[in-house]
Every structure is written in structure tokens, then in C-alpha cells.
Write an enzyme that holds these catalytic residues in place. Structure first.
Site, mmCIF file in Angstrom:
data_model
loop_
_atom_site.group_PDB
_atom_site.id
_atom_site.type_symbol
_atom_site.label_atom_id
_atom_site.label_comp_id
_atom_site.label_asym_id
_atom_site.label_seq_id
_atom_site.Cartn_x
_atom_site.Cartn_y
_atom_site.Cartn_z
ATOM 1 N N PRO A 1 42.047 -18.633 66.593
ATOM 2 C CA PRO A 1 42.828 -17.909 65.582
ATOM 3 C C PRO A 1 44.166 -17.407 66.109
ATOM 4 C CG PRO A 1 40.523 -17.253 65.493
ATOM 5 C CD PRO A 1 40.675 -18.122 66.708
ATOM 6 N N ASN B 1 35.217 -26.803 55.913
ATOM 7 C CA ASN B 1 35.491 -26.321 54.567
ATOM 8 C C ASN B 1 35.406 -24.805 54.425
ATOM 9 O OD1 ASN B 1 35.687 -28.998 53.876
ATOM 10 N ND2 ASN B 1 33.659 -29.119 52.950
ATOM 11 N N PHE C 1 44.615 -38.481 52.562
ATOM 12 C CA PHE C 1 44.886 -39.075 51.252
ATOM 13 C C PHE C 1 45.643 -38.115 50.342
ATOM 14 C CE2 PHE C 1 42.682 -39.703 46.947
ATOM 15 C CZ PHE C 1 43.672 -40.566 46.471
ATOM 16 N N TYR D 1 28.533 -29.374 50.214
ATOM 17 C CA TYR D 1 29.963 -29.522 49.938
ATOM 18 C C TYR D 1 30.418 -28.484 48.906
ATOM 19 C CZ TYR D 1 34.359 -31.531 48.314
ATOM 20 O OH TYR D 1 35.672 -31.709 47.958
ATOM 21 N N LYS E 1 32.922 -25.244 49.764
ATOM 22 C CA LYS E 1 34.211 -25.149 49.074
ATOM 23 C C LYS E 1 34.284 -23.864 48.243
ATOM 24 C CE LYS E 1 37.053 -27.983 49.025
ATOM 25 N NZ LYS E 1 38.234 -28.198 49.908
#
Length: 327
Positions: free
Chosen positions: A59, A93, A18, A132, A136
Site C-alpha cells: 500500500p 477483485n 480488453f 466473482y 465485485k
């Protein structure tokens, strides 16, 4: 004949999502060469898409891919949101961001600049009352320590909102209602706090413009190693947004309110959100401000959903659906 200057190159992580789609569109509109990485090689016209799973990629592979692409800017619009498990949020995250930052640091050849990194964070980092918010916040610490820039986003509105979001789901159900002519009921989970709470909602296109501003001159040097809160300064109620969306759709929907189950917080974290630095700081440093109001954002959401509808009735006709949306 003088050679033309090559277009600057940006890599958008989560480019098919989005927010990533709007960020990609903003860079394309300014003449950037845009590449998008996501789990599936999907991208809008003009975007070079590549399938890269940031959670599972080694990585070393990330560093090699970055070295081959050599972008001037990397924007991280990927991550896990509401509905994901605690483990999925930690992986997407926090852990994925740390590994990607390590890959960015490993890329430059001697004397070559590392790509500038712009991370999309969340105002929920201030409260850190949820997994969350905590994951973050950890990503923000990692990115800013590496000299990158973090733009903390409030709630977003606009075209392309996923059905998994409350208003995106309501819009999709209203669009189906315009085809079927059956009644629709929207059920809203509320709390005493949510009834009176007003929060900021930012148009996703305004957010994308802020990312574009953070990526290049003159703002980039000013925001290096900083985390900034984006916002509008114009809070609005969730019920007000819902009523506006229903009005714009032209669908006669009925709204029911119910209390949440004991001990359950409504999705999206409607309570316990701390206040961070003023959005005016971000506006001053970026030379940016939000220009779209909630009604324009909701109109864009509705027109996008109704335009994608292939039913026999035109969007906005007075018809309804038997679907039930729950928030």
C-alpha cells in the site's frame, strides 16, 4: 504569450486489458494524458505504461506512485474474471481494490483534492451467487463508501475480446479457419434456461464512453458515491449472437449443442442473475446511452481478429478450420 492549460491526467488500472485498452482510447480521443498500470508495462500508442502489480504491491508503494503521478481520475479496469480461482478473485477483485482505495485516500496533500475513482463493476453483483459476484460487490461497497463511482457492466462485446471468452474464442477459431480451409465445429453448452434466456450485451466502446462521462463534468458530481448499472435495454440471445458472428465471418461452421455436466453452470453465469436498477438511471445521470448494436459489435470483433490474421486468405472467404470451440 498565454500558457496553454495542461491536459487532465487519468490513470487506468488494467490498462493493457480488453476493457482498459478501450477506456484508454476514449480518454486519449478527448485529449487526456493517459497512464496505464498493469502487471506488464504494455500500452497502446499514446499511453504511458508502467508495470505495477496491484495484487502484490505494498500500500505504501501505491500511495507513493499515485502521489508522484497526481492523476485527476483513476479508473479501475483490472480484476480477475471467469476461470480464475476463488483465491485469485478475492485477491484481485476485493483485496486489491481495498488497498488501492486506502492508497488513494492517503495521497492528497493538505488542500489538494483526491483523484476521482471510477470502478468497473459487474451486474453479477446483484445475484452474488458466485465468488466473482460477491468479490465485485465487496469492491463496490468499498469504492462507493470512499466517494467513488461504480459502473456495473453487463456482458461486453466488441473488438479485442479475449480468446478466453466464448465469442472471442469462436472468432479466433473462425479466423484460423479462414486460413486453413478445414471444417470447424463450435460446441455450445446449453441449459433449458439458457435456451430461452435473453441478456444484455454492451459494446465495450460504449462502456468506455460511459467511463469517460463519469470522470468529468457535468456528470462527476452527480455520480459521486453511487453505483450505476450500464445497459442497452435490448436483450439478445447468445445463440443469436453466435449465428451472427458466423455469418459475418463467411466461414461455414457447424454448431453442436450439448447439455452441461451435472451440477455445472456454464462459464459466465448464464443462470441466477438478478436484476438491478434500470440502465436508464445511469443514462440520465451520465448524459450517456449505448449507440452500437450487437451486429456492429460483432463486426468490430470479427474485423479486429481477421485483420490480425496473417494467413494467405482474406477475411470472410468461404473457408473453414478443424478447430473446436467450446462454450
Amino acid at each position: 504569450m498565454a500558457r496553454s492549460t495542461p491536459a487532465p491526467r487519468v490513470l487506468v488500472l488494467g490498462g493493457s486489458g480488453f476493457v482498459g485498452r478501450h477506456v484508454s482510447a476514449a480518454f486519449l480521443a478527448r485529449g487526456w494524458e493517459v497512464h496505464g498500470w498493469s502487471r506488464r508495462a504494455q500500452g497502446a500508442a499514446g499511453v504511458t505504461a508502467r508495470a505495477v502489480d496491484l495484487v502484490r504491491a505494498a500500500p505504501g508503494r501505491l500511495a507513493d506512485e499515485l502521489a508522484a503521478l497526481a492523476p485527476q481520475v483513476v479508473v479501475n479496469a483490472a480484476g480477475a474474471v471467469w476461470g480464475a480461482s476463488d483465491a485469485e478473485m478475492a485477491d484481485a477483485n476485493e483485496d486489491a481494490v481495498a488497498r488501492f482505495v486506502a492508497a488513494v485516500r492517503a495521497v492528497p496533500a493538505p488542500g489538494a483534492p483526491a483523484p476521482r475513482l471510477v470502478q468497473l463493476g459487474s451486474v453479477h453483483e446483484h445475484a452474488a451467487a458466485t465468488v466473482y459476484g460477491r468479490t465485485k460487490a465487496a469492491a463496490t461497497a468499498c469504492v462507493t463508501e470512499a466517494g467513488g463511482t461504480v459502473l456495473r457492466l453487463p456482458n461486453l462485446l466488441g473488438p479485442g475480446m479475449p480468446e478466453g471468452s466464448f465469442l472471442g474464442g469462436v472468432a479466433a477459431r473462425l479466423a484460423r479457419a479462414a486460413r486453413t480451409g478445414e471444417p470447424v465445429t463450435v460446441t455450445v453448452t446449453v441449459t433449458a434456461l439458457a435456451r430461452r434466456e435473453r441478456r444484455e450485451f454492451l459494446d465495450v466502446r460504449d462502456a468506455a464512453d460511459a467511463v469517460l462521462a463519469a470522470a468529468g463534468p457535468p456528470a462527476a458530481p452527480r455520480v459521486r458515491g453511487r453505483a450505476l448499472d450500464l445497459g442497452t435495454g435490448r436483450p439478445v440471445g447468445v445463440r443469436e449472437l453466435l449465428d451472427t458472428l458466423i455469418r459475418l465471418s463467411g466461414v461455414p461452421a457447424r454448431v453442436e449443442e450439448r447439455l452441461p455436466e451435472p451440477g455445472r453452470t456454464p462459464p459466465g453465469g448464464l443462470s441466477g442473475l438478478g436484476r438491478g436498477p434500470s440502465h436508464e438511471v445511469a443514462g440520465e445521470l451520465l448524459g450517456w446511452r449505448a449507440v452500437r448494436g450487437p451486429e456492429e459489435s460483432l463486426r468490430g470483433l470479427w474485423e479486429a481478429v481477421a485483420g490480425a490474421s496473417s494467413g494467405p486468405r482474406a477475411a470472410g472467404e468461404r473457408s473453414a478450420s478443424g478447430g473446436r470451440a467450446t462454450g
